[in-house]
Design a protein around this motif. Structure first.
Motif, PDB file in Angstrom:
ATOM      1  N   THR A  26     -26.042  -0.120  53.139  1.00  7.66           N
ATOM      2  CA  THR A  26     -27.299  -0.718  52.691  1.00  7.66           C
ATOM      3  C   THR A  26     -28.503  -0.140  53.423  1.00  7.66           C
ATOM      4  O   THR A  26     -28.395   0.283  54.573  1.00  7.66           O
ATOM      5  CB  THR A  26     -27.273  -2.253  52.839  1.00  7.66           C
ATOM      6  N   THR A  27     -29.612  -0.133  52.729  1.00  8.03           N
ATOM      7  CA  THR A  27     -30.863   0.316  53.348  1.00  8.03           C
ATOM      8  C   THR A  27     -31.750  -0.869  53.725  1.00  8.03           C
ATOM      9  O   THR A  27     -32.776  -0.686  54.366  1.00  8.03           O
ATOM     10  CB  THR A  27     -31.643   1.235  52.388  1.00  8.03           C
ATOM     11  N   ASP A  28     -31.330  -2.063  53.339  1.00  7.63           N
ATOM     12  CA  ASP A  28     -32.094  -3.275  53.626  1.00  7.63           C
ATOM     13  C   ASP A  28     -31.690  -3.823  54.996  1.00  7.63           C
ATOM     14  O   ASP A  28     -30.521  -4.113  55.228  1.00  7.63           O
ATOM     15  CB  ASP A  28     -31.830  -4.312  52.522  1.00  7.63           C
ATOM     16  N   SER A  29     -32.649  -3.985  55.891  1.00  7.11           N
ATOM     17  CA  SER A  29     -32.337  -4.413  57.259  1.00  7.11           C
ATOM     18  C   SER A  29     -31.809  -5.846  57.316  1.00  7.11           C
ATOM     19  O   SER A  29     -30.948  -6.149  58.147  1.00  7.11           O
ATOM     20  CB  SER A  29     -33.562  -4.264  58.161  1.00  7.11           C
ATOM     21  N   VAL A  30     -32.295  -6.712  56.442  1.00  7.93           N
ATOM     22  CA  VAL A  30     -31.811  -8.090  56.432  1.00  7.93           C
ATOM     23  C   VAL A  30     -30.360  -8.131  55.954  1.00  7.93           C
ATOM     24  O   VAL A  30     -29.511  -8.791  56.554  1.00  7.93           O
ATOM     25  CB  VAL A  30     -32.710  -8.995  55.560  1.00  7.93           C
ATOM     26  N   ALA A  31     -30.070  -7.420  54.885  1.00  9.34           N
ATOM     27  CA  ALA A  31     -28.701  -7.365  54.370  1.00  9.34           C
ATOM     28  C   ALA A  31     -27.767  -6.754  55.414  1.00  9.34           C
ATOM     29  O   ALA A  31     -26.646  -7.233  55.598  1.00  9.34           O
ATOM     30  CB  ALA A  31     -28.649  -6.564  53.075  1.00  9.34           C
ATOM     31  N   ARG A  32     -28.225  -5.730  56.114  1.00  6.56           N
ATOM     32  CA  ARG A  32     -27.413  -5.094  57.149  1.00  6.56           C
ATOM     33  C   ARG A  32     -27.059  -6.108  58.238  1.00  6.56           C
ATOM     34  O   ARG A  32     -25.898  -6.232  58.650  1.00  6.56           O
ATOM     35  CB  ARG A  32     -28.141  -3.905  57.767  1.00  6.56           C
ATOM     36  N   ARG A  33     -28.056  -6.866  58.683  1.00  5.51           N
ATOM     37  CA  ARG A  33     -27.837  -7.867  59.723  1.00  5.51           C
ATOM     38  C   ARG A  33     -26.835  -8.925  59.258  1.00  5.51           C
ATOM     39  O   ARG A  33     -25.932  -9.312  59.995  1.00  5.51           O
ATOM     40  CB  ARG A  33     -29.157  -8.527  60.116  1.00  5.51           C
ATOM     41  N   VAL A  34     -26.963  -9.375  58.013  1.00  2.00           N
ATOM     42  CA  VAL A  34     -26.051 -10.393  57.482  1.00  2.00           C
ATOM     43  C   VAL A  34     -24.625  -9.854  57.412  1.00  2.00           C
ATOM     44  O   VAL A  34     -23.669 -10.547  57.799  1.00  2.00           O
ATOM     45  CB  VAL A  34     -26.535 -10.893  56.106  1.00  2.00           C
ATOM     46  N   HIS A  35     -24.461  -8.621  56.941  1.00  2.06           N
ATOM     47  CA  HIS A  35     -23.123  -8.019  56.885  1.00  2.06           C
ATOM     48  C   HIS A  35     -22.508  -7.913  58.285  1.00  2.06           C
ATOM     49  O   HIS A  35     -21.325  -8.208  58.470  1.00  2.06           O
ATOM     50  CB  HIS A  35     -23.171  -6.639  56.236  1.00  2.06           C
ATOM     51  N   LEU A  36     -23.306  -7.512  59.254  1.00  5.58           N
ATOM     52  CA  LEU A  36     -22.790  -7.386  60.614  1.00  5.58           C
ATOM     53  C   LEU A  36     -22.453  -8.750  61.221  1.00  5.58           C
ATOM     54  O   LEU A  36     -21.468  -8.883  61.951  1.00  5.58           O
ATOM     55  CB  LEU A  36     -23.788  -6.633  61.496  1.00  5.58           C
ATOM     56  N   GLU A  37     -23.246  -9.768  60.904  1.00  7.76           N
ATOM     57  CA  GLU A  37     -22.939 -11.117  61.374  1.00  7.76           C
ATOM     58  C   GLU A  37     -21.631 -11.618  60.768  1.00  7.76           C
ATOM     59  O   GLU A  37     -20.818 -12.244  61.449  1.00  7.76           O
ATOM     60  CB  GLU A  37     -24.076 -12.077  61.035  1.00  7.76           C
ATOM     61  N   MET A  38     -21.429 -11.330  59.483  1.00  9.03           N
ATOM     62  CA  MET A  38     -20.182 -11.736  58.835  1.00  9.03           C
ATOM     63  C   MET A  38     -18.995 -11.013  59.461  1.00  9.03           C
ATOM     64  O   MET A  38     -17.939 -11.616  59.694  1.00  9.03           O
ATOM     65  CB  MET A  38     -20.264 -11.478  57.336  1.00  9.03           C
TER      66      MET A  38
END
Length: 53
Positions: A26-38
């Motif tokens: 992903t190029t979206d920083s919010v989506a990246r953070r959510v994926h990493l949190e999951m």
């Protein structure tokens, strides 16, 4: 005496890897953070529980 089902560690390992791969794509920083949190949450399900002393 009842026994609890074994944790689905293979599933959790797979899902954590999938979430990390999605974070890389992903190029979206919010989506990246959510994926990493999951991914971290799946890792926590795999990690042995520590006893509080």
């Amino acid at each position: 005496m009842t026994t609890e089902p074994r944790p689905k560690t293979d599933y959790y390992v797979t899902r954590a890897a999938q979430e990390r791969a999605a974070a890389q794509r992903t190029t979206d920083s919010v989506a990246r953070r959510v994926h990493l949190e999951m991914a971290d949450r799946y890792d926590a399900l795999i990690a042995p529980k520590k006893l509080a002393l």
